[in-house]
Design a protein around this motif. Sequence first.
Motif, mmCIF file in Angstrom:
data_model
loop_
_atom_site.group_PDB
_atom_site.id
_atom_site.type_symbol
_atom_site.label_atom_id
_atom_site.label_comp_id
_atom_site.label_asym_id
_atom_site.label_seq_id
_atom_site.Cartn_x
_atom_site.Cartn_y
_atom_site.Cartn_z
ATOM 1 N N ALA A 81 0.142 44.846 11.439
ATOM 2 C CA ALA A 81 0.493 45.279 12.492
ATOM 3 C C ALA A 81 1.981 46.082 12.439
ATOM 4 C CB ALA A 81 1.092 43.737 13.379
ATOM 5 N N LYS A 116 4.791 43.484 18.373
ATOM 6 C CA LYS A 116 4.819 43.016 17.097
ATOM 7 C C LYS A 116 5.301 43.554 15.987
ATOM 8 C CE LYS A 116 0.053 41.712 18.712
ATOM 9 N NZ LYS A 116 -1.532 41.758 18.351
ATOM 10 N N ARG A 137 9.321 42.345 16.315
ATOM 11 C CA ARG A 137 9.086 41.048 15.769
ATOM 12 C C ARG A 137 9.454 41.067 14.464
ATOM 13 N NH1 ARG A 137 4.767 39.884 19.183
ATOM 14 N NH2 ARG A 137 5.389 39.638 21.715
ATOM 15 N N SER A 138 8.603 41.847 13.749
ATOM 16 C CA SER A 138 8.783 41.946 12.289
ATOM 17 C C SER A 138 9.988 42.204 11.594
ATOM 18 C CB SER A 138 7.497 42.680 11.631
ATOM 19 O OG SER A 138 7.838 42.733 10.375
#
Length: 691
Positions: free
Chosen positions: A283, A451, A454-455
């Motif tokens: 992702a 996504k 967020r990582s």
Amino acid sequence: MNGDKLMPFARLTSSVRLTGAIALWGILAAAGWAQEPPAAPNPQTTPEARPVPALNYSTPVSHFPNPIGPYTPRHLAAPNLSNTARIDQLMRDGKVYLSLNDAIALALENNLDVAIARYNLNIADTDVLRAKAGASILGVNAGVVLNTPGGGVGGIGAQSGAATGGTSLGAGGIGAGTNGLVSSTLGTGPLITSFDPILTGTLQNDRFHILPTSTFSPASPQNTTTGNFAYTQGFSWGTNLLVGFNNTRTTLGDAPFTPLSPQLNSNFRFQLTQHLLQGFGFAANTRFIRIAKNNRELSDVAFRLQVIDSIDQIENIYWDLVYAYENARVQNESLAFAQKTLSDTKKQVEIGSLAPIEVVRAQSTVAQDQQLVTTAQTNLQLEQLLMKNALTRSLKDPVLATAEVIPVSTMDVPAQEPVVPTEDLINEALRHRAELVESRIDLNSRDLSNKAVRSALLPTLDLFAYYGGSGLGGSQNPTNLCVNQNPQQFLCAGTPGPIPVASSVGYGTTLNQLINSTASDKGVGVQLNIPLRNRAAQAVQIRSELEYRQAQMRLQQIENQVGIEVRNAQYTVQQNRASVDSARAAVELARQSLDAEQKKYQFGTSTTTLVLQYQSQQATAESTLVNAMVAYEKSRVELDRATGQLLDHGGISIDDAARGQVTRMPAVPYIAPRKDVPSVAQPAVPSAQQQ
């Protein structure tokens, strides 16, 4: 005996070499397929997002058969600014006899707005190619180019770009700030190592003359030859590979304390690093590839929207031309009638049946009609110019520049207006409107980006493992004080007797030491990086969520706007249909009134003034009817645009628009050939048009 002892070690060395070669080959082979992540989820399935045919620049140039192919620029041909042959086939006696279907076909081939937008398809391809290499994307133009003058595009609150390639407005209207463009969080996230393998190398020959600093460090020339190589590559699951191979050869002219000259040093290091928190998984590392593919799909939808708006504009220009043509005809007929009436009035004044003032009144009417004719003719010339400009790439041809454009299509108002429930029209619009498809694709891209963002909130924790080795070789330095010296005379060794000269160690043996564990270097470890407070990452993450929610609201706003546009377009069709019926009745009344007044005039019970007044009313009524019918046709075009079915109802091929070559003629409904204009044979579609 020594050979028996060395044979197992030799077999071990061979096994290690074979294993290392297989492992390295596997890593290099994986470089090709590891960069292709799983396909991104398809944000929608409507036909408006299907790929359109165009040259594909998302495929890189291979090293085979040209090894330097990836490093040579690709040159594109300059734009062809000559018109296609279709317009010459419509020319006759210095006039262009143009039907609405011909106008649309010419626009698909020559209109510069469409030609400019066509480049966006290939520009989006280059972003896909860039993203496959692990680089950040540059974005695509998703706006509409409407720089063709004449014929506005309908709709409530419609916006269009006017910059090169179109302009894009972000969700909620973001796009420009106080100091320029506002950056978006779309695409932000952990740093991505290049998916394209990078091979670096250094070859250097250095000569350094060392100045003496002490008795033990005399002046000495030093020659150093360096050959270092490194291979780096990132993989889409968050793994980074580094292979380094370094070599030096050093020769000292006078170095009494250096045992080897020349001295050979070689070492290599193979290291794998895996992100465990930030940057872990597909992702985060394939976000640019997925977003670039979404943008490529977005460019297809944006090009369809460009074609829709351009065809909408062309049809509006055409109907404006029809109105100007018909209005000029009506005004010329009115002027001819006024001139005839003036001639008749002069004759009656001469014989004494009418007062001289009637001639003055008739002359005044002729002057007014001449003014109206001049206005109508200049408006017609302007509309002809706008039409030619919209359908050509260049008007440098003097014949074409001065040619009249004769519209051979006219309005065909159906006897019975088809009744379609409003909800059905709205549902069709929600399925077909390109703006909604664009918004859904944008939402999908923002979800992918979130996504990765967020990582980026997580600390950096990397697991790494490495294996390396070093080798040493060379020849005994003849200037070394310890060579062939008596240890009692010079304390160079702990054993009595002269020190023998060591045998030379060649480069091959030095390389063998790299993998035979003579001087191996191996280990594993973790590296942790925790940003305290982490405020920057928090700000980016919450902003990306806010932009995503803002885009969701924008999608709902577009859906509401589409519903209003469809209802308004349907209401406008109904109103204009009523206007056509009313104008037809007014024309019939004016015709009968004029006929009755002419009969009275023949019997001497009416005056010239009354006849001219009724004739003027008839001309006005006929002009109003033409205007009402044009407005009706435009409203039907707007209804098709509002429901997203303008291309389907007109039989217009988006594939032809992408190629710039019409192979299937459009078939627009509710038009009919003019009866007072000579027909022109439909030009045959050539197999390959001039581009």
